[in-house]
Design a protein around this motif. Structure first.
Motif: not given
Length: 408
Positions: A16-33, A42-53
């Motif tokens: 709960q002390n962890v935020t996971v940041v995922i920079p990605s070119l995509y906003g969808d796709g089986g591998e990403l999800w 692993t139950e992090p506090y949250e995930i932040i996905l930063v994608t493009v446009g």
């Protein structure tokens, strides 16, 4: 033998002390999800996905459909990993930030191992063990390229574990999965340097993000750790086709740029990591297997010219055996896990010699930052390396706006 820092009995830091940041070119796709699902396990506090446009809209739709309350979505206008990382940092609400690539698979046991070193305030960053996620039912070409990719990661694991054991050094905390203290990332001085890095005084560099952060930690007196343990083992993908050569070229250019900076500009490694400097950093300029192996054989034959033929042949066989073992021992763990791959050993030896030509070409093209191996990755390549005298005003405005947003 390197031993990872053990998980404490009563840890101060939890998932709960962890935020996971995922920079990605995509906003969808089986591998990403699939990646996001493995991280959520692993139950992090949250995930932040930063994608493009426009990918932001696709990602938000999927999050809503899957009811993923722990996933927040942001985007940047142009694809650049440093920009995406910086976009997420102000949104982080936890003490620890983990950056992860969008094609990794985490074990459910990962976070306690990554957090263990960070119980000690002297540590600023933690890296993980990495293995290739092997293709299912590969054809011959995929098996050969996949084998070379698996050996790349195996060799890297060996180098990281041995250097960490000897002097606590590490050439790079790989951005595939890496943990940092959020306070370091929020430091205005760090943010400014991260968004205004210059290379050799000629270019503004917006690539090689993980190399930069590793150098920053070392130069600012922070210890780094590498958790070489099965329960901290992240699976990842590499190209299993000829595009793997383009990945090797990109990695080699990155190594050249970063190691030159570490050795001759920052110079902290000479006193902080003497063994790592000798065993890893210096090999950038000194290790040319094809040249040195030919020279060794030539010098041996020249010295042994007057020997009796039996003695000369025995000595040559011993030299060949030593040269073979030097190319094999780092990879022994892989062959223990996959004994069938031993049949491909000649491929790895030939490729090792061929890689010298890749390395040489990389040395002559250090101003190139293109990926060439991933769709959309090079749409904004012009912003990864900009001549200082020819910087576009937009790039300058970006760096300044990011810096001032932190200092206001």
């Amino acid at each position: 033998m390197h031993r990872p820092i053990p998980i404490p009995g009563s840890p101060r830091l939890t998932s709960q002390n962890v935020t996971v940041v995922i920079p990605s070119l995509y906003g969808d796709g089986g591998e990403l999800w699939d990646t996001i699902r493995s991280i959520l396990a692993t139950e992090p506090y949250e995930i932040i996905l930063v994608t493009v446009g426009a990918q932001e809209r696709h990602a938000k739709h999927v999050v809503k459909e899957l009811n993923l309350s722990k996933v927040r979505i942001y985007s940047v206008s142009q694809p650049n990993k440093r920009r995406q990382m910086v976009r997420a940092i102000p949104e982080i609400q936890t003490d620890i930030t983990i950056f992860a690539d969008d094609d990794v698979t985490w074990p459910s046991t990962l976070l306690p191992w990554m957090l263990a070193p960070l119980e000690d305030e002297r540590y600023g960053g933690v890296g993980t063990n990495q293995r290739l996620r092997r293709a299912e039912s590969p054809n011959l070409q995929q098996r050969v390229w996949g084998y070379l990719g698996a050996l790349y990661l195996e060799r890297r694991n060996f180098d990281c574990a041995s250097c960490m054991f000897i002097d606590g050094g590490l050439p790079c905390l790989s951005g595939r999965t890496v943990a940092y203290r959020t306070s370091i990332l929020r430091d205005p001085a760090f943010t400014y340097e991260f968004t205004h890095e210059e290379w050799l005084g000629q270019y503004q560099l917006n690539a090689d993000d993980d190399n930069f952060i590793t150098r920053w930690l070392i130069s600012h007196g922070k210890k780094i750790s590498y958790q070489h343990h099965k329960q901290a083992e992240v699976l990842t993908t590499l190209e299993d086709n000829p595009k793997f050569l383009k990945q090797c070229l990109r990695w080699s250019r990155s190594n050249w740029r970063s190691n030159i900076t570490s050795m001759f500009c920052d110079r902290h490694i000479w006193t902080h990591q003497p063994w790592s400097t000798y065993a890893v950093y210096l090999t950038t300029v000194s290790h040319w297997a094809f040249v040195w192996d030919l020279l060794l054989i030539y010098l041996y034959l020249d010295v042994a010219r007057s020997w009796q033929s039996d003695s000369r042949d025995l000595g040559l066989a011993m030299l060949a055996g030593w040269m073979f073992s030097s190319k094999f021992l780092k990879l022994l763990g892989h062959y223990i896990r996959y004994p069938g791959d031993f049949l491909l050993l000649p491929v790895s030896i030939v490729f090792g010699y061929f890689h010298g030509f890749i390395k040489g070409y990389a040395m002559l093209s250090l101003d190139v930052t293109a990926w060439g191996s991933r769709e959309g990755a090079d749409d904004d390549d012009a912003y990864r390396m900009i001549r200082v005298s020819q910087k576009h005003q937009e790039a300058l405005d970006f760096g300044n706006s990011v810096y001032y947003s932190y200092t206001q």
